[in-house]
Design an enzyme around this catalytic site. Structure first.
Site, PDB file in Angstrom:
ATOM      1  N   HIS A   1      -3.768   2.331   8.833  1.00 17.99           N
ATOM      2  CA  HIS A   1      -3.371   2.459  10.238  1.00 17.99           C
ATOM      3  C   HIS A   1      -2.524   3.714  10.456  1.00 17.99           C
ATOM      4  CE1 HIS A   1      -4.766  -1.536  10.333  1.00 17.99           C
ATOM      5  NE2 HIS A   1      -3.645  -2.205  10.452  1.00 17.99           N
TER       6      HIS A   1
ATOM      7  N   ASP B   1       3.350  -7.563   0.171  1.00 15.68           N
ATOM      8  CA  ASP B   1       2.214  -7.487   1.088  1.00 15.68           C
ATOM      9  C   ASP B   1       1.038  -8.185   0.409  1.00 15.68           C
ATOM     10  OD1 ASP B   1       0.010  -6.863   2.647  1.00 15.68           O
ATOM     11  OD2 ASP B   1       0.530  -4.753   2.894  1.00 15.68           O
TER      12      ASP B   1
ATOM     13  N   HIS C   1      -7.431  -9.066   3.603  1.00 17.92           N
ATOM     14  CA  HIS C   1      -6.555  -8.619   2.507  1.00 17.92           C
ATOM     15  C   HIS C   1      -7.226  -8.616   1.128  1.00 17.92           C
ATOM     16  CE1 HIS C   1      -2.717  -7.501   0.787  1.00 17.92           C
ATOM     17  NE2 HIS C   1      -3.006  -8.324  -0.204  1.00 17.92           N
TER      18      HIS C   1
ATOM     19  N   GLN D   1      10.053  -5.118   8.810  1.00 19.22           N
ATOM     20  CA  GLN D   1      10.315  -5.280   7.372  1.00 19.22           C
ATOM     21  C   GLN D   1      11.774  -4.945   7.038  1.00 19.22           C
ATOM     22  OE1 GLN D   1       9.079  -6.439   4.716  1.00 19.22           O
ATOM     23  NE2 GLN D   1       6.852  -6.533   4.935  1.00 19.22           N
TER      24      GLN D   1
ATOM     25  N   SER E   1       5.588  -2.399  12.424  1.00 25.65           N
ATOM     26  CA  SER E   1       5.553  -3.361  11.311  1.00 25.65           C
ATOM     27  C   SER E   1       6.746  -3.163  10.380  1.00 25.65           C
ATOM     28  CB  SER E   1       4.274  -3.167  10.486  1.00 25.65           C
ATOM     29  OG  SER E   1       3.154  -3.323  11.294  1.00 25.65           O
TER      30      SER E   1
ATOM     31  N   SER F   1       1.705  -0.316  -5.507  1.00 27.75           N
ATOM     32  CA  SER F   1       0.798  -0.574  -4.390  1.00 27.75           C
ATOM     33  C   SER F   1       0.255  -1.987  -4.528  1.00 27.75           C
ATOM     34  CB  SER F   1      -0.359   0.424  -4.384  1.00 27.75           C
ATOM     35  OG  SER F   1      -1.099   0.244  -3.196  1.00 27.75           O
TER      36      SER F   1
ATOM     37  N   ASP G   1      -0.150  -4.224  14.694  1.00 26.13           N
ATOM     38  CA  ASP G   1      -0.737  -3.662  13.462  1.00 26.13           C
ATOM     39  C   ASP G   1      -2.114  -4.284  13.225  1.00 26.13           C
ATOM     40  OD1 ASP G   1      -1.371  -4.075  10.634  1.00 26.13           O
ATOM     41  OD2 ASP G   1       0.648  -3.521  10.058  1.00 26.13           O
ATOM     42  N   ASN G   2      -2.178  -5.617  13.200  1.00 24.54           N
ATOM     43  CA  ASN G   2      -3.444  -6.282  12.878  1.00 24.54           C
ATOM     44  C   ASN G   2      -4.510  -5.931  13.922  1.00 24.54           C
ATOM     45  OD1 ASN G   2      -1.260  -7.444  11.531  1.00 24.54           O
ATOM     46  ND2 ASN G   2      -2.262  -9.434  11.317  1.00 24.54           N
TER      47      ASN G   2
ATOM     48  N   LYS H   1       4.407  -7.230  14.972  1.00 26.20           N
ATOM     49  CA  LYS H   1       3.587  -6.933  13.797  1.00 26.20           C
ATOM     50  C   LYS H   1       2.143  -7.384  14.064  1.00 26.20           C
ATOM     51  CE  LYS H   1       1.739  -6.821   9.622  1.00 26.20           C
ATOM     52  NZ  LYS H   1       0.374  -7.264   9.387  1.00 26.20           N
TER      53      LYS H   1
ATOM     54  N   ASN I   1       4.756 -10.894   9.238  1.00 26.54           N
ATOM     55  CA  ASN I   1       3.463 -10.834   9.935  1.00 26.54           C
ATOM     56  C   ASN I   1       3.527 -11.453  11.322  1.00 26.54           C
ATOM     57  OD1 ASN I   1       0.440 -10.364   9.843  1.00 26.54           O
ATOM     58  ND2 ASN I   1       0.519 -12.568  10.248  1.00 26.54           N
TER      59      ASN I   1
ATOM     60  N   CYS J   1      -6.115  -1.942  13.350  1.00 28.91           N
ATOM     61  CA  CYS J   1      -7.516  -2.030  12.908  1.00 28.91           C
ATOM     62  C   CYS J   1      -8.445  -1.365  13.915  1.00 28.91           C
ATOM     63  CB  CYS J   1      -7.928  -3.483  12.684  1.00 28.91           C
ATOM     64  SG  CYS J   1      -7.097  -4.209  11.249  1.00 28.91           S
TER      65      CYS J   1
ATOM     66  N   GLU K   1       4.512  -9.121   4.438  1.00 32.96           N
ATOM     67  CA  GLU K   1       3.873  -8.290   5.446  1.00 32.96           C
ATOM     68  C   GLU K   1       2.658  -8.921   6.132  1.00 32.96           C
ATOM     69  OE1 GLU K   1       4.708  -5.250   6.448  1.00 32.96           O
ATOM     70  OE2 GLU K   1       2.872  -4.369   7.262  1.00 32.96           O
TER      71      GLU K   1
ATOM     72  N   HIS L   1       0.818  -1.231   0.000  1.00 25.54           N
ATOM     73  CA  HIS L   1       0.000   0.000   0.000  1.00 25.54           C
ATOM     74  C   HIS L   1       0.843   1.270   0.000  1.00 25.54           C
ATOM     75  CE1 HIS L   1      -3.182  -2.794   1.046  1.00 25.54           C
ATOM     76  NE2 HIS L   1      -2.475  -3.208   2.076  1.00 25.54           N
TER      77      HIS L   1
ATOM     78  N   SER M   1      -5.737   1.699  -2.287  1.00 26.92           N
ATOM     79  CA  SER M   1      -5.086   2.091  -1.034  1.00 26.92           C
ATOM     80  C   SER M   1      -4.042   3.205  -1.167  1.00 26.92           C
ATOM     81  CB  SER M   1      -4.424   0.862  -0.393  1.00 26.92           C
ATOM     82  OG  SER M   1      -3.413   0.371  -1.246  1.00 26.92           O
TER      83      SER M   1
HETATM   84  P1  NAI Z   1      -6.173 -14.613  11.698  1.00 30.17           P
HETATM   85  O1  NAI Z   1      -5.895 -15.938  11.101  1.00 30.17           O
HETATM   86  O2  NAI Z   1      -5.563 -14.220  12.989  1.00 30.17           O
HETATM   87  O3  NAI Z   1      -7.766 -14.417  11.876  1.00 30.17           O
HETATM   88  C1  NAI Z   1      -8.732 -14.810  10.961  1.00 30.17           C
HETATM   89  C2  NAI Z   1      -9.871 -15.459  11.779  1.00 30.17           C
HETATM   90  O4  NAI Z   1     -10.990 -15.699  10.911  1.00 30.17           O
HETATM   91  C3  NAI Z   1      -9.463 -16.794  12.387  1.00 30.17           C
HETATM   92  O5  NAI Z   1      -9.672 -16.777  13.796  1.00 30.17           O
HETATM   93  C4  NAI Z   1     -10.380 -17.794  11.693  1.00 30.17           C
HETATM   94  O6  NAI Z   1     -10.760 -18.866  12.541  1.00 30.17           O
HETATM   95  C5  NAI Z   1     -11.557 -16.934  11.300  1.00 30.17           C
HETATM   96  N1  NAI Z   1     -12.356 -17.466  10.178  1.00 30.17           N
HETATM   97  C6  NAI Z   1     -11.920 -18.127   9.072  1.00 30.17           C
HETATM   98  N2  NAI Z   1     -12.962 -18.433   8.283  1.00 30.17           N
HETATM   99  C7  NAI Z   1     -14.068 -17.941   8.878  1.00 30.17           C
HETATM  100  C8  NAI Z   1     -15.448 -17.935   8.541  1.00 30.17           C
HETATM  101  N3  NAI Z   1     -15.879 -18.503   7.423  1.00 30.17           N
HETATM  102  N4  NAI Z   1     -16.314 -17.340   9.388  1.00 30.17           N
HETATM  103  C9  NAI Z   1     -15.888 -16.768  10.551  1.00 30.17           C
HETATM  104  N5  NAI Z   1     -14.579 -16.732  10.920  1.00 30.17           N
HETATM  105  C10 NAI Z   1     -13.693 -17.321  10.092  1.00 30.17           C
HETATM  106  O7  NAI Z   1      -5.789 -13.538  10.562  1.00 30.17           O
HETATM  107  P2  NAI Z   1      -5.581 -11.969  10.790  1.00 30.17           P
HETATM  108  O8  NAI Z   1      -4.161 -11.696  11.074  1.00 30.17           O
HETATM  109  O9  NAI Z   1      -6.623 -11.498  11.703  1.00 30.17           O
HETATM  110  O10 NAI Z   1      -5.840 -11.428   9.310  1.00 30.17           O
HETATM  111  C11 NAI Z   1      -7.106 -11.502   8.694  1.00 30.17           C
HETATM  112  C12 NAI Z   1      -7.047 -10.849   7.311  1.00 30.17           C
HETATM  113  O11 NAI Z   1      -6.768  -9.450   7.454  1.00 30.17           O
HETATM  114  C13 NAI Z   1      -5.934 -11.383   6.413  1.00 30.17           C
HETATM  115  O12 NAI Z   1      -6.398 -11.384   5.087  1.00 30.17           O
HETATM  116  C14 NAI Z   1      -4.827 -10.368   6.583  1.00 30.17           C
HETATM  117  O13 NAI Z   1      -3.920 -10.399   5.520  1.00 30.17           O
HETATM  118  C15 NAI Z   1      -5.624  -9.095   6.659  1.00 30.17           C
HETATM  119  N6  NAI Z   1      -5.007  -7.934   7.317  1.00 30.17           N
HETATM  120  C16 NAI Z   1      -5.551  -6.717   7.013  1.00 30.17           C
HETATM  121  C17 NAI Z   1      -5.073  -5.571   7.594  1.00 30.17           C
HETATM  122  C18 NAI Z   1      -5.656  -4.257   7.225  1.00 30.17           C
HETATM  123  O14 NAI Z   1      -5.106  -3.216   7.609  1.00 30.17           O
HETATM  124  N7  NAI Z   1      -6.750  -4.179   6.501  1.00 30.17           N
HETATM  125  C19 NAI Z   1      -3.987  -5.609   8.587  1.00 30.17           C
HETATM  126  C20 NAI Z   1      -3.510  -6.943   8.879  1.00 30.17           C
HETATM  127  C21 NAI Z   1      -4.021  -8.044   8.266  1.00 30.17           C
END
Ligand code: NAI
Length: 462
Positions: A383, A128, A333, A395, A391, A76, A222-223, A218, A213, A227, A188, A53, A81
């Site tokens: 963020h 990322d 993501h 990196q 984070s 990006s 960050d996550n 991180k 990650n 958020c 990332e 991003h 983003s």
């Molecule tokens: P995580 O693996 O810690 O959490 C995902 C959760 O979703 C897990 O607890 C899992 O059991 C649950 N899950 C899976 N399928 C499901 C379903 N069908 N219904 C309900 N729950 C379900 O992963 P994390 O780190 O929380 O990341 C989640 C996503 O967010 C990833 O795609 C990651 O790349 C992205 N991300 C986005 C950020 C942003 O700023 N927008 C920042 C960091 C990560």
């Protein structure tokens, strides 16, 4: 010389520079690395392709990499983003960047291709979500006559393959050569890390990768805390809706889900959570959230947010049942958490950039944020700098490790050692006035750690 960048408006550079100056004061980890390594330049000779991003915070990351000696080209990793003033500031500073907020998918993959075009070719990737890694590895397979890779390539597959074919026609053998030249990748995010482990499991990862990650500093910051600040920011900038009193559903209670639920709850929304994992479901319940199935609440909730990194979480049958003017968005993501493609033949009314109103067959309308792409970066500015500093310090440390010691690693996915994780945290304490207690030697011996850390065993979960 022809300009070596694509940005919305280079005149935005001075605005970008002012925001960069502010961000630097909130990114103590990156600034400390500039202090520590600015002279020795450990990244000299590294030619880094960045796919992440293109925000103000990323601009501070890019300038840190450059100060440590690297040549950098940037794209990006998401079509919505980019902060155009950040991209302009980086381009004006002489680093090639290819990123415009609201670029098309075709442009997205073309810009990624452009970010690989170092005169001598790239030798490092900073990724990322895994698009840059995917581009090289899928391209190399297609060149070799085998066009499948052990990772899902999403609905964008045709666009990616068209871009790969274009590069193959223009520069035969380019993908094989580039794949061989890459010394390593630092990744990332959760989704990109999943891709890397899958590639490795299937014998398709030819270089070492560092999973940034899963540094504690991180994903647990960050996550989660990122958020917590940026989810509600995105919903508010998009809709200006009152959140207090509304019922909000958070799908997924991992790190991003925990931060998202806290964000909505902090705004006064009544938050419900859906989960598939009993441990995370129990955590949500004990944090005070009702854990439900989507079917239980789909007709009554006001806001729906996906945070799972999984696909088809909010499906067309759910969206058809939602009440009039329900708000739907994703902070995971990729956009496949919500079945946006199934809405294409519905009536869409664009309200403003990244906000659409979609009419269902029942006549009910739904507000969709960022077309289902991650809304904190699409509808707001992602963020805050401080958490991104943690984070991005990881990196930079990962890039230094792979560039200077990559030859000592076999292909595979690695995590930075705990002492570096603790170092990243330590670099962020002063800015917020945190005073650490020092262990006495006898105390350290008693709990079996060194006085200066690491303070926890590898299996500790924070
Ligand atoms: P995580 O693996 O810690 O959490 C995902 C959760 O979703 C897990 O607890 C899992 O059991 C649950 N899950 C899976 N399928 C499901 C379903 N069908 N219904 C309900 N729950 C379900 O992963 P994390 O780190 O929380 O990341 C989640 C996503 O967010 C990833 O795609 C990651 O790349 C992205 N991300 C986005 C950020 C942003 O700023 N927008 C920042 C960091 C990560």
């Amino acid at each position: 010389m022809a300009k070596d960048y694509v940005v919305k408006d280079i005149e935005l550079a001075s605005f970008g520079r002012k925001e960069l100056d502010i961000a630097e004061t909130e990114m103590p980890g990156l600034m400390a690395l500039r202090e520590e390594y600015g002279e020795s330049k450990p990244l000299k000779g590294a030619r880094i392709v960045g796919s992440l991003h293109m925000t103000i915070q990323t601009a501070v990351l890019i300038e840190t990499l450059v100060e440590l000696g690297a040549d950098v080209r940037w794209a990006s990793c998401n079509i919505f983003s980019t902060q155009d003033h950040a991209a302009a500031a980086i381009a004006a500073g002489g680093t090639p960047v290819f990123a415009v907020k609201g670029q098309s998918l075709e442009e997205h993959w073309d810009y990624l291709d452009k970010s690989f075009m170092f005169p001598d070719g790239p030798n490092m990737i900073l990724d990322d979500g895994g698009d840059a890694t995917l581009y090289v590895l899928l391209g190399a397979r297609m060149e070799a006559g085998e066009d499948v890779l052990a990772v899902p390539t999403s609905e964008e597959e045709e666009v990616i393959k068209a871009q790969i074919k274009k590069r193959m026609a223009e520069t035969p053998g380019w993908f094989a050569k580039t794949k061989a030249a890459i010394k390593g990748v630092s990744e990332e995010t959760t989704t990109g890390v999943h891709r890397l482990y899958d590639l490795h499991k299937n014998g398709q990862l030819p270089f070492p990768a560092i999973n940034v990650n899963d540094s504690v500093t991180k994903s647990k910051f960050d996550n989660k805390y990122g958020c917590k600040e940026s989810l509600v920011d995105g919903i508010r900038r998009a809709t200006d809706t009152m959140l207090a009193g509304k019922v909000a559903v958070v799908c997924g209670y991992g790190d991003v889900g925990k931060g998202s639920a806290a964000s909505l709850s902090g705004a006064g929304a009544r938050v419900k959570v859906t989960e598939v994992d009993p441990i995370c479901a129990l955590q949500a319940a004990m944090d005070g959230y009702e854990v439900v199935t989507l079917e239980d609440v789909v007709q009554t909730a006001d806001v729906f947010i996906t945070t799972t990194g999984n696909k088809d979480v909010i499906r067309i049958e759910h969206m058809r049942e939602m009440k009039d003017m329900a708000i739907v968005g994703n902070i995971g993501h990729f956009d496949n958490e919500i079945q946006v493609a199934a809405l294409k033949n519905h009536k869409w009314t664009n309200i403003k950039d990244q906000v659409d109103m979609i009419e269902m067959p029942s006549g009910n309308r739904m507000i969709l944020l960022s077309e289902g792409r991650l809304l904190n970066l699409g509808n707001a500015t992602g963020h805050p700098s401080f958490v991104m500093s943690a984070s991005f310090t990881n990196q930079v440390l990962a890039q230094i490790e792979l560039w200077t010691k990559g030859d000592e690693y076999q292909p595979g996915v690695y995590i930075l050692p705990k002492h570096l994780d603790e170092k990243v945290a330590r670099l962020h304490l002063g800015r917020i006035g945190v005073k650490l207690t020092e262990l006495k030697k006898e105390q350290a011996d008693y709990i079996g750690v060194a006085v200066d850390g690491p303070f926890k065993p590898e299996h500790y979960r924070y």
